[in-house]
Design an enzyme around this catalytic site. Structure first.
Site, PDB file in Angstrom:
ATOM      1  N   HIS A   1      51.418  75.509  52.718  1.00  0.00           N
ATOM      2  CA  HIS A   1      52.743  75.782  53.434  1.00  0.00           C
ATOM      3  C   HIS A   1      52.563  76.991  54.501  1.00  0.00           C
ATOM      4  O   HIS A   1      51.600  77.697  54.713  1.00  0.00           O
ATOM      5  CB  HIS A   1      53.676  76.167  52.398  1.00  0.00           C
TER       6      HIS A   1
ATOM      7  N   ARG B   1      59.994  84.668  56.686  1.00  0.00           N
ATOM      8  CA  ARG B   1      60.775  85.494  56.044  1.00  0.00           C
ATOM      9  C   ARG B   1      62.255  85.382  56.782  1.00  0.00           C
ATOM     10  O   ARG B   1      62.450  85.060  58.124  1.00  0.00           O
ATOM     11  CB  ARG B   1      60.481  87.008  56.088  1.00  0.00           C
TER      12      ARG B   1
ATOM     13  N   GLU C   1      57.669  77.532  53.288  1.00  0.00           N
ATOM     14  CA  GLU C   1      58.221  78.404  52.102  1.00  0.00           C
ATOM     15  C   GLU C   1      59.266  79.714  52.896  1.00  0.00           C
ATOM     16  O   GLU C   1      58.636  80.218  53.574  1.00  0.00           O
ATOM     17  CB  GLU C   1      57.121  79.253  51.570  1.00  0.00           C
TER      18      GLU C   1
ATOM     19  N   ASN D   1      63.663  88.332  50.900  1.00  0.00           N
ATOM     20  CA  ASN D   1      63.469  89.831  50.345  1.00  0.00           C
ATOM     21  C   ASN D   1      65.227  90.440  50.264  1.00  0.00           C
ATOM     22  O   ASN D   1      65.651  90.667  51.278  1.00  0.00           O
ATOM     23  CB  ASN D   1      62.663  90.700  51.184  1.00  0.00           C
TER      24      ASN D   1
ATOM     25  N   HIS E   1      55.349  78.681  66.829  1.00  0.00           N
ATOM     26  CA  HIS E   1      56.721  77.633  66.389  1.00  0.00           C
ATOM     27  C   HIS E   1      55.813  76.527  65.331  1.00  0.00           C
ATOM     28  O   HIS E   1      54.742  76.901  65.168  1.00  0.00           O
ATOM     29  CB  HIS E   1      57.058  76.944  67.625  1.00  0.00           C
TER      30      HIS E   1
ATOM     31  N   GLU F   1      59.344  72.920  67.414  1.00  0.00           N
ATOM     32  CA  GLU F   1      59.048  71.953  68.383  1.00  0.00           C
ATOM     33  C   GLU F   1      59.168  70.710  67.998  1.00  0.00           C
ATOM     34  O   GLU F   1      58.754  70.275  66.724  1.00  0.00           O
ATOM     35  CB  GLU F   1      57.571  72.008  69.076  1.00  0.00           C
TER      36      GLU F   1
END
Length: 127
Positions: free
Chosen positions: A5, A9, A56, A60, A74, A122
């Site tokens: 993965h 964030r 993922e 936070n 990207h 993209e």
């Protein structure tokens, strides 16, 4: 070895999940809160994690934005028709930041869209 993965964030997990599932057509594969660490992870993708790489999304708790920096480029997605994909993404509320067309110095048709946190995706046309 196998690519599992890519982690991004995000400032608003529900907004990001909505973008990736409703605008780009991915599925929410799993989501888990970690109260002791004050973060939540959500995994999204087009196929199960056992079949290919996914994204993922990490939220936070209490952080609603990040500086983008200039190292990350990207994420790339294969699409059968980049022009149509842009139209569909735009119709679902997505932001197209580079319209579909041949790449500079080449013939491959590409486009770029942007997620709610400013990450670029993209679209590469594959017949």
């Amino acid at each position: 070895m196998k690519l599992l993965h890519t982690m991004l964030r995000v400032g608003d997990l529900d907004r990001s999940i909505k973008f990736y599932t409703e605008v780009l057509g991915m599925r929410l594969l799993r989501r888990h809160d970690y109260p002791e660490g004050k973060f939540t992870l959500a995994f999204i993708g087009y196929q199960d994690e056992s079949e290919g790489a996914v994204i993922e999304l990490t939220w936070n708790w209490g952080v609603d934005s990040y500086e983008m920096g200039n190292a990350f480029g990207h994420i790339a997605l294969a699409v059968p028709d980049a022009y149509r994909a842009c139209d569909e993404i735009r119709a679902r509320g997505g932001k197209v930041v580079r319209e579909a067309g041949p790449m500079k110095h080449g013939t491959t048709v590409i486009a770029f869209v942007e997620d709610p946190d400013g990450y670029k995706i993209e679209l590469i046309q594959h017949a």
